[in-house]
Structures are given as structure tokens and as C-alpha cells.
Scaffold this motif. Structure first.
Motif, short mmCIF file in Angstrom:
data_model
loop_
_atom_site.label_atom_id
_atom_site.label_comp_id
_atom_site.label_asym_id
_atom_site.label_seq_id
_atom_site.Cartn_x
_atom_site.Cartn_y
_atom_site.Cartn_z
N LYS A 235 0.86 -1.19 0.05
CA LYS A 235 0.03 -0.04 0.09
C LYS A 235 0.81 1.20 -0.02
CE LYS A 235 -4.55 -1.19 1.87
NZ LYS A 235 -5.61 -0.97 2.94
N ILE A 236 0.24 2.34 -0.41
CA ILE A 236 0.88 3.70 -0.46
C ILE A 236 0.41 4.41 0.73
CG2 ILE A 236 1.15 5.61 -1.83
CD1 ILE A 236 1.31 4.08 -4.27
N SER A 237 1.12 4.90 1.65
CA SER A 237 0.61 5.52 2.73
C SER A 237 0.89 6.93 2.86
CB SER A 237 1.33 4.92 4.07
OG SER A 237 2.69 4.68 4.04
N VAL A 238 0.97 7.60 1.91
CA VAL A 238 1.32 9.15 1.72
C VAL A 238 -0.03 9.71 1.13
CG1 VAL A 238 3.67 8.96 1.65
CG2 VAL A 238 2.61 9.07 -0.46
N PRO A 239 -0.13 11.10 1.50
CA PRO A 239 -1.44 11.77 0.71
C PRO A 239 -1.19 11.66 -0.79
CG PRO A 239 -0.54 13.03 2.57
CD PRO A 239 0.50 11.91 2.51
N THR A 240 -2.15 11.33 -1.48
CA THR A 240 -2.07 11.16 -2.91
C THR A 240 -3.40 11.56 -3.48
OG1 THR A 240 -1.12 9.00 -2.53
CG2 THR A 240 -1.99 9.26 -4.62
N ILE A 241 -3.10 12.24 -4.70
CA ILE A 241 -4.09 12.55 -5.97
C ILE A 241 -3.91 11.91 -7.21
CG2 ILE A 241 -5.00 14.26 -7.39
CD1 ILE A 241 -4.81 16.26 -4.86
N ASN A 242 -4.50 11.12 -7.50
CA ASN A 242 -4.50 10.21 -8.66
C ASN A 242 -5.35 10.93 -9.83
OD1 ASN A 242 -2.91 7.80 -9.54
ND2 ASN A 242 -3.30 7.17 -7.46
N ILE A 243 -4.70 11.08 -10.87
CA ILE A 243 -5.27 11.80 -12.36
C ILE A 243 -5.52 10.71 -13.26
CG2 ILE A 243 -5.01 13.30 -14.06
CD1 ILE A 243 -3.07 14.94 -12.08
N HIS A 244 -6.68 10.82 -13.94
CA HIS A 244 -6.90 9.83 -14.99
C HIS A 244 -7.40 10.46 -16.12
CE1 HIS A 244 -7.10 5.24 -15.89
NE2 HIS A 244 -7.14 5.88 -16.96
N GLY A 245 -6.98 10.52 -17.29
CA GLY A 245 -7.43 11.34 -18.50
C GLY A 245 -8.67 10.28 -18.87
N ALA A 246 -9.66 11.19 -19.18
CA ALA A 246 -10.81 10.57 -19.39
C ALA A 246 -11.08 9.91 -20.84
CB ALA A 246 -11.98 11.50 -19.63
N VAL A 247 -10.16 10.45 -21.71
CA VAL A 247 -9.90 9.64 -23.06
C VAL A 247 -8.37 8.89 -23.03
CG1 VAL A 247 -11.69 11.07 -24.03
CG2 VAL A 247 -9.08 11.77 -24.13
N ASP A 248 -7.97 8.47 -22.14
CA ASP A 248 -6.68 7.84 -22.28
C ASP A 248 -6.84 6.48 -23.26
OD1 ASP A 248 -4.39 6.10 -21.65
OD2 ASP A 248 -4.14 7.05 -19.80
N GLY A 249 -5.93 6.46 -24.25
CA GLY A 249 -5.98 5.43 -25.14
C GLY A 249 -5.23 4.22 -24.99
N VAL A 250 -4.63 4.06 -23.85
CA VAL A 250 -4.08 2.92 -23.55
C VAL A 250 -4.56 2.38 -22.06
CG1 VAL A 250 -2.16 3.96 -22.37
CG2 VAL A 250 -1.89 1.70 -23.30
N ASN A 251 -4.84 3.14 -21.22
CA ASN A 251 -5.59 2.72 -20.02
C ASN A 251 -6.64 3.40 -19.80
OD1 ASN A 251 -3.25 1.15 -18.92
ND2 ASN A 251 -2.01 3.17 -18.79
N PRO A 252 -7.97 2.66 -20.16
CA PRO A 252 -9.30 3.42 -20.10
C PRO A 252 -9.34 3.85 -18.63
CG PRO A 252 -9.35 1.25 -21.19
CD PRO A 252 -8.05 1.43 -20.75
N VAL A 253 -10.18 4.83 -18.52
CA VAL A 253 -10.57 5.43 -17.34
C VAL A 253 -11.22 4.80 -16.20
CG1 VAL A 253 -12.87 6.54 -18.07
CG2 VAL A 253 -11.41 7.74 -16.18
N ARG A 254 -12.07 3.62 -16.60
CA ARG A 254 -12.52 2.67 -15.65
C ARG A 254 -11.58 1.93 -14.98
NH1 ARG A 254 -13.52 0.64 -20.86
NH2 ARG A 254 -12.69 -1.54 -20.99
N SER A 255 -10.47 1.87 -15.58
CA SER A 255 -9.52 0.75 -15.01
C SER A 255 -8.77 1.39 -13.60
CB SER A 255 -8.17 0.66 -15.92
OG SER A 255 -7.29 1.64 -16.04
N SER A 256 -9.01 2.49 -13.07
CA SER A 256 -8.40 2.93 -11.84
C SER A 256 -9.43 3.07 -10.86
CB SER A 256 -7.76 4.39 -12.17
OG SER A 256 -8.55 5.37 -12.41
N GLU A 257 -10.98 2.89 -11.38
CA GLU A 257 -11.91 2.91 -10.41
C GLU A 257 -11.69 1.63 -9.42
OE1 GLU A 257 -15.39 2.26 -12.72
OE2 GLU A 257 -15.25 4.11 -13.57
N GLY A 258 -12.01 2.25 -8.03
CA GLY A 258 -11.76 1.12 -7.00
C GLY A 258 -10.26 0.95 -6.58
N HIS A 259 -9.44 1.94 -7.08
CA HIS A 259 -7.76 1.79 -6.51
C HIS A 259 -7.96 2.44 -5.16
CE1 HIS A 259 -5.49 0.57 -10.39
NE2 HIS A 259 -6.62 0.16 -10.47
N ALA A 260 -8.63 3.19 -4.39
CA ALA A 260 -8.50 3.68 -3.37
C ALA A 260 -8.02 2.58 -2.06
CB ALA A 260 -9.69 4.39 -2.90
N LYS A 261 -8.42 1.32 -2.56
CA LYS A 261 -7.98 0.34 -1.59
C LYS A 261 -6.55 0.13 -1.34
CE LYS A 261 -8.53 -3.55 -5.10
NZ LYS A 261 -9.24 -4.43 -5.62
#
Length: 300
Positions: A235-261
């Protein structure tokens, strides 16, 4: 004013672009493949105006960064990138920094944040938790995602190595277009970055990176201990903001949903509308704001 700074780590003569007040909070900005520090030009200007110091390294295999020895394996594995970043902080006498990056650079930032959180004030990364789970790399994704990873499978062949060697400019430009379909970059913008691909180690590092992550190339023994720690998906234990481009052509935006765990401190996920795989260059204002906001989250 931006200065080119060179420092020696255990294996690299590492080149970095530094700007902003020397005694200010340091922000290390890390590019990925196939990009270089030019991705952060507008971001650094905004951060310097806000009173922050910025350091933008050329990753191993890019631009002016060089290996110290011809005998060092040209590894592109994730542990090497993480260790490079840790050693860079040491060489620059930076005790703690805000880390921000995307693609390979975001992975390096995630690794240092996970394994050496005492060195990290806060993290801005892209596409979620992107420490590779190499042990499970043979499990296929859905067919549409497999198609998006075509370039990785190409790199597993000697034809792919030869293609990258002989056509690196056109090949990388194609990836920019596919991965950031709404970004209307011009030839001059691409050419400024493409100069970094002329590094003699570029092809070897890139090919090894993609072969290693799918268990088709051995790692450098120097990093075996780090890879073993990363296999536990820490796990990553530092304050984090994760950005995901809505039209990312290699990693679709849905792929980072649920990563808060995967994160054990304050965590935010921000979707950048109309942005693809290169958020700092496509939306520098939004990327800089994320860094300033995560700094506040960390109480700095």
C-alpha cells in the motif's frame, strides 16, 4: 530560469532540469515512455510561480542521462526506476519531496512512496496504483485491452526491437496519437521530445521494460530485493491525488476505479475530461493544481 544539473547515482550520470527557489519545497516531476521532461514545461512554470522548486530528471535511457559503465544491464524494470529515483533524491540531498509523474514516471513515484514513504511528502500519479503485479502478468485482460497493448507484444520480438530502432520517431509519434486522441500537438512539440530518444540506451531500456513485466526477460540481480517487495503489492501511505485522463487511449478511465484500496492515507481521484495519457502536457493547469492541492493535504 532552468538549470541542467548532473548528479551521479550508483549506476547513472543523471541529468535533471531544476528551477525555482533553491530552498523551497521540492517537487520531482517524472516522465514516462515515450516522453521526456518537455511534458512538464508549463507545469514547472506554474509551480515556480507558486514558490516551489522543481526537479525534472531524464529517466535512464533518455536525453542526457547516461550509464556510468558499459557493463551495467540496461534494465527498464520497475524496481530499477524506483531505485533510480531514490538514489536521485540522495544525490540531490533532498530529504523529502512531493513526487509527481505519469506512465513510467508515475510508477517510479508510486514505488518510492510505497517502499520509502519517509522520503515522500505527497504523491501525484496517473492511472491509479500502477505498481506492476508481475506474478500475475500471464493472466490476459479483456480482448479490447489486449489490443491496446499491441506495442508491448511487438516489443517482445526482434522485429519489434528493429522497428523501434529504425523508426523510433514515427513509432513514438503514433503512440502519442493513439494514447491522447484529443490532443492536437504539432510537429515542433513532438520533435522537442523526440530528441531524447536518440540516447544510445533508449531502445535497450524500453525493450527490457516491456519484456520484463511479462516475465520474458530476466531482471537485473541488483534489484531483486526490491522486486520481491513489490510483488506483495504494498500500500501507499502518503497523501495522494491520482489523475486519470478521460480519453486515455491505453489505460481506459474505468481501470483506476476502486484503486483507493491500495492507498492508506488521504486519497483523491480526479478525472480530467478531454485528456489522454499525458495529463501534464495536455492539461498543465490541472496537473499543477493537483500538486498544490496535495501539498495542502500533506500539511505543507
Amino acid at each position: 530560469m532552468t538549470n541542467l544539473v548532473r548528479v551521479r547515482t550508483a549506476v547513472l550520470d543523471a541529468a535533471c532540469e531544476a528551477s525555482g527557489p533553491q530552498d523551497a519545497v521540492p517537487v520531482v516531476l517524472l516522465h514516462g515512455f515515450p516522453y521526456d521532461p518537455r511534458a512538464f514545461d508549463d507545469v514547472t512554470a506554474l509551480l515556480n510561480q507558486a514558490g516551489l522548486r522543481t526537479i525534472v530528471p531524464y529517466l535512464r535511457g533518455y536525453g542526457a542521462t547516461r550509464f556510468l559503465s558499459k557493463d551495467t544491464p540496461r534494465s527498464g524494470e520497475q524496481a530499477a526506476l524506483g531505485q533510480d529515483l531514490l538514489e536521485l533524491l540522495d544525490a540531490l540531498n533532498i530529504e523529502r519531496a512531493i513526487l509527481a509523474g505519469f506512465d513510467w514516471g508515475g510508477r517510479a513515484a508510486c514505488i518510492v512512496s510505497a517502499l520509502w514513504p519517509e522520503r515522500v511528502l505527497a504523491l501525484v500519479s496517473c492511472t491509479g496504483y500502477n505498481i506492476q503485479d508481475i506474478a500475475r502478468s500471464q493472466k490476459p485482460a479483456d480482448p479490447a485491452q489486449e489490443l491496446r497493448f499491441w506495442y508491448q507484444y511487438y516489443f517482445h520480438t526482434e522485429r519489434g526491437r528493429n522497428g523501434l530502432t529504425g523508426n523510433r520517431g514515427e513509432f513514438c509519434k503514433l503512440l502519442w496519437k493513439l494514447w491522447s486522441p484529443a490532443w492536437a500537438f504539432d510537429e515542433a512539440t513532438f520533435d522537442r521530445t523526440a530528441a531524447s530518444f536518440a540516447n544510445d540506451d533508449f531502445v535497450d531500456v524500453v525493450i527490457h521494460s516491456y519484456r520484463h513485466r511479462l516475465q520474458n526477460a530476466p531482471g537485473d540481480p541488483r534489484y531483486a530485493g526490491i522486486e520481491a517487495r513489490l510483488a506483495a503489492q504494498p500500500k501507499i501511505s502518503v497523501p495522494t491525488i491520482n489523475i486519470h485522463g478521460a480519453v486515455d487511449g491505453v489505460n481506459p478511465v474505468r481501470s483506476s476505479e476502486g484503486h483507493a484500496k491500495y492507498f492508506g492515507a488521504q486519497y483523491q481521484r480526479r478525472v480530467f475530461e478531454g485528456v489522454g495519457h499525458n495529463p501534464p502536457q495536455e492539461d498543465p493547469k490541472g496537473f499543477a493544481e493537483a500538486i498544490l492541492d496535495v501539498r495542502k493535504m500533506a500539511g505543507e
